[in-house]
Scaffold this motif. Structure first.
Motif, PDB file in Angstrom:
ATOM      1  N   HIS A 264       0.872  -1.176   0.000  1.00  0.00           N
ATOM      2  CA  HIS A 264       0.000   0.000   0.000  1.00  0.00           C
ATOM      3  C   HIS A 264       0.904   1.220   0.000  1.00  0.00           C
ATOM      4  O   HIS A 264       1.648   1.442   0.950  1.00  0.00           O
ATOM      5  CB  HIS A 264      -0.906   0.002   1.236  1.00  0.00           C
ATOM      6  CG  HIS A 264      -1.879   1.139   1.257  1.00  0.00           C
ATOM      7  ND1 HIS A 264      -3.039   1.139   0.513  1.00  0.00           N
ATOM      8  CD2 HIS A 264      -1.858   2.326   1.921  1.00  0.00           C
ATOM      9  CE1 HIS A 264      -3.701   2.255   0.711  1.00  0.00           C
ATOM     10  NE2 HIS A 264      -3.006   2.997   1.569  1.00  0.00           N
ATOM     11  N   ASP A 269      -3.364   0.560  -3.392  1.00  0.00           N
ATOM     12  CA  ASP A 269      -3.027  -0.848  -3.181  1.00  0.00           C
ATOM     13  C   ASP A 269      -2.404  -1.398  -4.461  1.00  0.00           C
ATOM     14  O   ASP A 269      -2.985  -1.287  -5.541  1.00  0.00           O
ATOM     15  CB  ASP A 269      -4.284  -1.652  -2.842  1.00  0.00           C
ATOM     16  CG  ASP A 269      -4.817  -1.304  -1.460  1.00  0.00           C
ATOM     17  OD1 ASP A 269      -3.997  -1.122  -0.543  1.00  0.00           O
ATOM     18  OD2 ASP A 269      -6.055  -1.191  -1.318  1.00  0.00           O
ATOM     19  N   SER A 284      -5.264  -0.215  -7.228  1.00  0.00           N
ATOM     20  CA  SER A 284      -6.638  -0.001  -6.781  1.00  0.00           C
ATOM     21  C   SER A 284      -7.182   1.368  -7.159  1.00  0.00           C
ATOM     22  O   SER A 284      -8.380   1.579  -7.147  1.00  0.00           O
ATOM     23  CB  SER A 284      -6.704  -0.147  -5.256  1.00  0.00           C
ATOM     24  OG  SER A 284      -5.924   0.859  -4.622  1.00  0.00           O
ATOM     25  N   ARG A 290      -6.116   0.141 -14.647  1.00  0.00           N
ATOM     26  CA  ARG A 290      -6.329  -0.914 -13.663  1.00  0.00           C
ATOM     27  C   ARG A 290      -5.147  -1.878 -13.597  1.00  0.00           C
ATOM     28  O   ARG A 290      -4.770  -2.340 -12.545  1.00  0.00           O
ATOM     29  CB  ARG A 290      -7.610  -1.688 -13.995  1.00  0.00           C
ATOM     30  CG  ARG A 290      -8.871  -0.854 -13.867  1.00  0.00           C
ATOM     31  CD  ARG A 290      -9.155  -0.455 -12.451  1.00  0.00           C
ATOM     32  NE  ARG A 290      -9.441  -1.597 -11.597  1.00  0.00           N
ATOM     33  CZ  ARG A 290      -9.777  -1.481 -10.327  1.00  0.00           C
ATOM     34  NH1 ARG A 290      -9.806  -0.319  -9.752  1.00  0.00           N
ATOM     35  NH2 ARG A 290     -10.035  -2.549  -9.617  1.00  0.00           N
TER      36      ARG A 290
END
Length: 297
Positions: A264, A269, A284, A290
């Motif tokens: 993180h 993330d 994330s 993505r």
């Protein structure tokens, strides 16, 4: 009790990093007699909590001692902060950008292939890791808001003075030039480990371990993400713990970093999927792609 604990913890930390040079404790009048360029500033302790949704008695408070910012103008009327940035662009390490994070992850997966690992580090009390250069700045101890940082053995002496001040030794939070002192010193520390800055960036560094394996490090002020061959990442973390002349580590971690394929960082993330012929980084954040695939040559 939680507030008192937070205040004491921050005061102990400031003294551990010699943020103030207590050997200089003096009356402000005497300071101005031999240092007309000296600046006197105030300070206060701020308390905050990252868990505001919890009941007050369950919140973990964090103390942060903030010095009063001041306008830094030279004798010609120029804004010192603005001209310093213009005259010393090589000392500024711009924060990691989105496209640089993508390139960093791709380069790290290419270097580590199926043995790729990440580590995220957050430097403890970042700014006070570095010495505050330039004209001297003195903390005004005459106000109650400054008493938090006075060591117990000096409190009686401070109370007996009319206008007590102490010289600010480290780049404390609140001063406008502290961020530049920190970033310049931080980059110097990183480069001393064998890291080299990646051409065309100010915040991405490359590392080769003793066996020639590679890892890459990206910094965002006091946060850093390291990715590459797991052995190179481990060796770089070890080098970051080497001692400086004052006995402190080159990079003091808030918590020991863990090597993993999940992390993180910067509120995002990151999850790696590693294969023999390619690696994929899943993020994330909605404003990132993505995922993307980087083919291993």
């Amino acid at each position: 009790p939680a507030a008192l604990k937070a205040r004491q913890s921050e005061a102990n930390k400031l003294n551990r990093f010699t943020s103030f040079d207590w050997s200089t404790l003096e009356e402000w009048y005497n300071v101005t007699q031999h240092d007309p360029k000296a600046t006197r500033v105030g300070g206060r302790m701020l308390l905050s909590s990252k868990f505001e949704e919890k009941p007050p008695d369950e919140r973990e408070l964090k103390g942060r001692y903030i010095l009063q910012g001041f306008r830094q103008v030279d004798r010609d009327g120029r804004n010192v902060l603005k001209t310093w940035k213009q005259d010393n662009p090589e000392l500024l390490s711009l924060p990691l950008q989105q496209h640089e994070l993508r390139a960093l992850l791709a380069a790290g997966m290419r270097a580590g292939r199926t043995q790729t690992k990440m580590a995220v580090v957050d430097e403890e009390s970042a700014y006070v890791q570095e010495v505050l250069d330039g004209d001297s700045v003195w903390l005004d101890l005459s106000k109650d808001t400054a008493r938090d940082v006075v060591p117990p053995e000096l409190r009686e002496k401070v109370l007996g003075m009319n206008h007590p001040v102490v010289k600010v030794h480290k780049a404390c939070y609140g001063l406008k030039r502290s961020v530049f002192a920190y970033e310049a010193g931080r980059d110097e520390r990183l480069l001393s480990t064998g890291l080299t800055r990646v051409r065309g960036t100010r915040c991405v560094f490359k590392f080769k371990d003793s066996a020639g394996r590679e890892a890459f490090l990206g910094v965002f002020i006091d946060d850093a993400i390291i990715i590459g061959h797991e052995h190179a990442v481990s060796e770089l973390l070890e080098r970051l713990q080497k001692k400086r002349a004052d006995g402190t580590a080159l990079f003091s971690y808030k918590a020991p970093p863990q090597l993993a394929t999940k992390a993180h960082v910067l509120g995002i993330d990151v999850r790696l999927e590693l294969h023999d012929d390619h690696g994929t980084a899943n993020l994330s954040a909605s404003d990132f792609v993505r995922y993307w695939t980087d083919k291993v040559e």
